[in-house]
Design a protein around this motif. Sequence first.
Motif, short mmCIF file in Angstrom:
data_model
loop_
_atom_site.label_atom_id
_atom_site.label_comp_id
_atom_site.label_asym_id
_atom_site.label_seq_id
_atom_site.Cartn_x
_atom_site.Cartn_y
_atom_site.Cartn_z
N GLY A 26 0.76 -1.02 -0.08
CA GLY A 26 -0.07 -0.07 -0.10
C GLY A 26 0.85 1.11 0.05
O GLY A 26 0.76 2.31 -0.87
N PHE A 27 1.84 1.26 0.77
CA PHE A 27 2.67 2.41 0.80
C PHE A 27 3.52 2.56 -0.39
O PHE A 27 3.71 4.02 -0.48
N ASP A 28 3.93 1.61 -1.07
CA ASP A 28 4.34 1.94 -2.40
C ASP A 28 3.71 2.25 -3.57
O ASP A 28 4.15 3.13 -4.41
N LEU A 29 2.63 1.94 -3.41
CA LEU A 29 1.54 2.18 -4.31
C LEU A 29 1.32 3.76 -4.06
O LEU A 29 0.93 4.53 -4.89
N GLY A 30 1.13 4.09 -2.77
CA GLY A 30 0.90 5.44 -2.52
C GLY A 30 1.93 6.31 -2.88
O GLY A 30 1.51 7.71 -3.23
N ILE A 31 3.17 6.12 -3.03
CA ILE A 31 4.24 6.90 -3.42
C ILE A 31 3.87 7.30 -4.76
O ILE A 31 4.03 8.43 -5.22
N GLY A 32 3.61 6.00 -5.59
CA GLY A 32 3.32 6.31 -7.14
C GLY A 32 1.91 7.59 -7.34
O GLY A 32 1.84 8.15 -8.24
N ILE A 33 1.02 7.23 -6.47
CA ILE A 33 -0.23 8.07 -6.27
C ILE A 33 0.25 9.52 -6.21
O ILE A 33 -0.23 10.45 -6.83
N PHE A 35 3.31 10.86 -6.84
CA PHE A 35 4.20 11.32 -7.76
C PHE A 35 3.98 12.71 -8.57
O PHE A 35 4.92 13.50 -8.42
N PRO A 36 2.65 13.11 -9.09
CA PRO A 36 2.38 14.34 -9.89
C PRO A 36 2.68 15.69 -9.00
O PRO A 36 2.69 16.60 -9.47
N HIS A 43 13.51 14.98 -6.18
CA HIS A 43 12.57 14.48 -5.00
C HIS A 43 11.90 13.17 -5.58
O HIS A 43 11.96 12.44 -4.71
N ARG A 44 11.51 13.00 -6.90
CA ARG A 44 11.11 11.88 -7.38
C ARG A 44 12.03 10.68 -7.28
O ARG A 44 11.81 9.79 -6.97
N SER A 123 0.28 2.87 -10.43
CA SER A 123 0.04 2.77 -8.94
C SER A 123 -1.57 3.07 -8.65
O SER A 123 -2.08 2.35 -7.83
N LEU A 124 -2.09 4.20 -9.41
CA LEU A 124 -3.50 4.66 -9.28
C LEU A 124 -4.37 3.75 -9.73
O LEU A 124 -5.40 3.29 -8.89
N ILE A 125 -4.14 3.16 -10.93
CA ILE A 125 -5.24 2.21 -11.27
C ILE A 125 -5.17 0.87 -10.47
O ILE A 125 -6.32 0.39 -10.33
#
Length: 335
Positions: A26-33, A35-36, A43-44, A123-125
């Motif tokens: 969950g947390f690494d998916l959250g990092i992708g979310i 990103f924008p 920073h990315r 990550s979002l999808i």
Amino acid sequence: MFGYELSFLWAGLIAFAVLTYVVLDGFDLGIGILFPFYPNEKHRDVMMNSVAPVWDGNETWLVLGGGGLMAVFPLAYAVVMPALYMPIILMLLALVFRGVSFEFRWKTTRWRGVWDIAFFGGSLIAALSQGIALGALVQGIEVENRAYAGGWWDWLTPFSLMTGVAVATGYALLGATWIIMKTEGTVADRMRRHALQLGAATLVFIGIVSLWTPFQDRVYFERWFTGATWYWSVIVPVLMAAAAFVLWRGIAYRHDVTPFLASLSIFVLSFVGIGVSFYPMIVPPSLTIVEAAAPESSLRFALVGALILIPIILIYTAYSYWVFRGKIDPDEGYH
């Protein structure tokens, strides 16, 4: 141990695998979310480097949960897969694009923006798909003659869309608090502001979904507000309020680890709430754990492998996080 007891033991093991996947991946998916919101290239890089050593190991638990469901609850697997075919396929494709972007964005300059989009989009999808699949499962799957009897689009409802957004928001909260724990300076300071907003949004979504869930099926309503299990409707909200307070206090007082642990607690409590609603069903509203279980001999055989494999995975996971513990050096990333 009899087949009845084995089926509930296996239900607990699969629930543990799914929960472990959710809190770890969950947390690494959250990092992708997130990103924008961080267009700065450095920073990315820092954000991706914070999860690069562990992200692929996190997804082991997804394989274990899905494979375990097929092996020991084949009827549940045969019902759930056709009912949730589209969100599951979207999730897997998104995870593929996201996984590839981890490696490819470090090997190119010209196409790095494309792989950044793939990392964010994947990550979002994936997060939305997982939440939508959860919502579709909660609202119930139509079963007739031990087979899925619903339509192609039954998974797509206002309730499932709400749970999809809720899960994606919660993952973003996990990602923000993970970055707070792993970094310093500008990125961590900005994440604290985002974590406050995401924490409030996550709790609002949890409240909406929690109030909506009992009206999805009469059994849920009775489970939460009448009968022998009504006390969960008091215990879970009280613990959730305590976790929310710890999260706010940890962010406000600039703690590093506390916000992440509080975010994990919010997910664990939400998972407990789902368990209270489901038990003893494995596919609501009509397929129970015992009905969906494989023959006793199969449960026993698979349990031997699980008792060997699960401790190994736990040890490997714990060792990985121990080796890469502490703050990361922005100038000496994993790649």
